[in-house]
Design a protein around this motif. Structure first.
Motif, PDB file in Angstrom:
ATOM      1  N   HIS A 167      11.163  -4.615  -1.884  1.00  0.00           N
ATOM      2  CA  HIS A 167      11.895  -3.893  -0.849  1.00  0.00           C
ATOM      3  C   HIS A 167      11.111  -2.627  -0.502  1.00  0.00           C
ATOM      4  O   HIS A 167      10.250  -2.183  -1.275  1.00  0.00           O
ATOM      5  CB  HIS A 167      13.302  -3.535  -1.329  1.00  0.00           C
ATOM      6  CG  HIS A 167      13.332  -2.811  -2.641  1.00  0.00           C
ATOM      7  ND1 HIS A 167      13.035  -1.470  -2.771  1.00  0.00           N
ATOM      8  CD2 HIS A 167      13.603  -3.252  -3.904  1.00  0.00           C
ATOM      9  CE1 HIS A 167      13.122  -1.110  -4.030  1.00  0.00           C
ATOM     10  NE2 HIS A 167      13.459  -2.170  -4.749  1.00  0.00           N
ATOM     11  N   PRO A 168      11.373  -2.038   0.651  1.00  0.00           N
ATOM     12  CA  PRO A 168      10.649  -0.811   1.022  1.00  0.00           C
ATOM     13  C   PRO A 168      10.909   0.308   0.023  1.00  0.00           C
ATOM     14  O   PRO A 168      12.007   0.451  -0.506  1.00  0.00           O
ATOM     15  CB  PRO A 168      11.239  -0.464   2.397  1.00  0.00           C
ATOM     16  CG  PRO A 168      11.750  -1.768   2.926  1.00  0.00           C
ATOM     17  CD  PRO A 168      12.265  -2.510   1.723  1.00  0.00           C
ATOM     18  N   VAL A 169       9.863   1.077  -0.250  1.00  0.00           N
ATOM     19  CA  VAL A 169       9.972   2.193  -1.186  1.00  0.00           C
ATOM     20  C   VAL A 169       9.362   3.445  -0.554  1.00  0.00           C
ATOM     21  O   VAL A 169       8.537   3.359   0.349  1.00  0.00           O
ATOM     22  CB  VAL A 169       9.248   1.891  -2.524  1.00  0.00           C
ATOM     23  CG1 VAL A 169       9.938   0.761  -3.263  1.00  0.00           C
ATOM     24  CG2 VAL A 169       7.783   1.559  -2.287  1.00  0.00           C
ATOM     25  N   GLN A 170       9.804   4.588  -1.040  1.00  0.00           N
ATOM     26  CA  GLN A 170       9.227   5.864  -0.631  1.00  0.00           C
ATOM     27  C   GLN A 170       8.187   6.275  -1.661  1.00  0.00           C
ATOM     28  O   GLN A 170       8.487   6.341  -2.855  1.00  0.00           O
ATOM     29  CB  GLN A 170      10.310   6.932  -0.525  1.00  0.00           C
ATOM     30  CG  GLN A 170      11.146   6.874   0.749  1.00  0.00           C
ATOM     31  CD  GLN A 170      10.339   7.219   1.975  1.00  0.00           C
ATOM     32  OE1 GLN A 170      10.186   6.379   2.867  1.00  0.00           O
ATOM     33  NE2 GLN A 170       9.818   8.430   2.045  1.00  0.00           N
ATOM     34  N   LEU A 171       6.970   6.529  -1.216  1.00  0.00           N
ATOM     35  CA  LEU A 171       5.904   6.928  -2.133  1.00  0.00           C
ATOM     36  C   LEU A 171       5.891   8.445  -2.304  1.00  0.00           C
ATOM     37  O   LEU A 171       5.965   9.191  -1.327  1.00  0.00           O
ATOM     38  CB  LEU A 171       4.549   6.468  -1.604  1.00  0.00           C
ATOM     39  CG  LEU A 171       4.340   4.964  -1.403  1.00  0.00           C
ATOM     40  CD1 LEU A 171       2.922   4.695  -0.926  1.00  0.00           C
ATOM     41  CD2 LEU A 171       4.611   4.203  -2.685  1.00  0.00           C
ATOM     42  N   SER A 172       5.792   8.878  -3.547  1.00  0.00           N
ATOM     43  CA  SER A 172       5.640  10.301  -3.818  1.00  0.00           C
ATOM     44  C   SER A 172       4.217  10.719  -3.449  1.00  0.00           C
ATOM     45  O   SER A 172       3.363   9.877  -3.160  1.00  0.00           O
ATOM     46  CB  SER A 172       5.893  10.581  -5.301  1.00  0.00           C
ATOM     47  OG  SER A 172       4.869   9.975  -6.094  1.00  0.00           O
TER      48      SER A 172
END
Length: 356
Positions: A167-172
């Motif tokens: 699923h889509p993730v937010q990258l730090s």
């Protein structure tokens, strides 16, 4: 009251494997699932064990017998409705017959090629496969081969994605440094793949290549500096697809493969999927709208050059690809439903599960 189906599942149990996601699919459909993991019995072989297997073509007798005895005892104590085996290299014909004599429906799924890639089969499986009530394959070219071999009920099932993982993730900020790149590939090394990626490496693209066997490529390949030296799984793989401008989806040269799990996993992570052009790929995704495809190393280079320069178009296609796999419900849960539908196994309280 409907009877809850009891499924004895045999296969790899590590998170991110096809088998584990399928087992979870049974659970999500309301089945009672008990798992016998092959991980603890096989795959982590010592050097003496590898030599033994090379000569005898089976694992050490103590492991082999213990594994099959565990299945037998679990059949007796658990009394499942279904014995579902994934890549049953070491599940004997005798065990399958033992299950069938007790009214258990037996199903085998092979995620790899049974006939065209001898690395992914065994003499044990070659014999046992004929005893299963039903076999499942995600390889189009294997369907007719199973039938010609003598398998009675063959079900074609497309690969899938696992929404708990893909699923889509937010990258730090740190993750962006680790995963952002022009081009990414996740998979094992095959010479044609190495040659194609090396051509891109020569053009000074930023590449990240994850998987096994990449230490086997020629030492003079520019690609060597872009190989991460390990496989990657689950959430980390989602971050790879999220961080890459282009995620390449090669197909194996071992057979006329039409699609793989990456076909759905990359778009499910809202990654941009650039895959090998096949009939199945073009049927699943509209080229240039929901994904794009290539038919040669030259076309791959052209498409990479085009899409790495066109951020807005690339993002739009990635979004459309994501929406497509959601619309298709290309999940393992839905694939399991297809397996059960094909086998005419209904959760209606029937004492005997009957195949068509």
């Amino acid at each position: 009251m409907k009877k809850q189906l009891k499924v004895l599942a045999v296969g790899a149990g590590w998170r991110g494997s096809n088998s584990k996601s399928l087992f979870n699919g049974f659970s999500k459909l309301g089945c009672d699932v008990r798992i016998i993991e092959t991980d603890g019995y096989f795959y982590n072989y010592s050097i003496p064990e590898r030599l033994y297997m090379k000569v005898r073509k089976v694992p050490l007798k103590v492991k082999f017998q213990k594994f099959n005895k565990t299945i037998e005892r679990t059949i007796d104590s658990y009394r499942p409705d279904i014995l579902f085996v994934v890549k049953g290299l070491w599940v004997t014909e005798a065990i399958i017959q033992y299950a069938k004599l007790r009214g258990i429906t037996t199903i085998h799924f092979h995620p790899d090629f049974l006939f065209d890639d001898r690395y992914h089969t065994s003499l044990i499986l070659d014999k046992a496969i004929l005893s299963y009530d039903m076999v499942v394959t995600a390889k189009t070219t294997e369907v007719e081969k199973y039938k010609q071999y003598g398998c009675r009920n063959v079900h074609f099932m497309k690969y899938a994605y696992d929404p708990d993982i893909h699923h889509p993730v937010q990258l730090s900020a740190a993750e962006k440094r680790g995963f952002q790149t022009d081009v990414a590939f996740v998979g094992r090394m095959e010479p044609p793949r190495a040659d194609a990626l090396n051509s891109l490496a020569k053009e000074n693209y930023d590449l990240k290549v994850w998987g096994t066997k990449w230490d086997k490529i020629p030492k003079n390949y520019e690609l060597n500096k872009y190989c991460e030296g390990r496989p990657i799984f689950c959430e980390e793989m989602a971050k790879v697809f999220q961080g890459a401008k282009v995620s390449v989806g090669f197909l194996t040269q071992l057979s006329a493969e039409q699609h793989t799990a990456r076909t759905f996993e990359i778009p499910a992570c809202r990654g941009f999927f650039l895959g090998t052009r096949t009939e199945e790929h073009v049927e699943i995704f509209k080229p240039g709208v929901e994904a794009d495809f290539f038919g040669s190393t030259e076309e791959l280079a052209e498409k990479v050059a085009f899409y790495t320069r066109n951020d807005e178009l690339r993002a739009r296609i990635a979004q459309k690809g994501y929406e497509k796999v959601i619309k298709l419900d290309a999940t393992y849960e839905n694939r399991v439903k297809g397996i059960l539908d094909f086998a005419e196994i209904v959760q209606s309280g029937s004492d005997r599960l009957v195949l068509r």
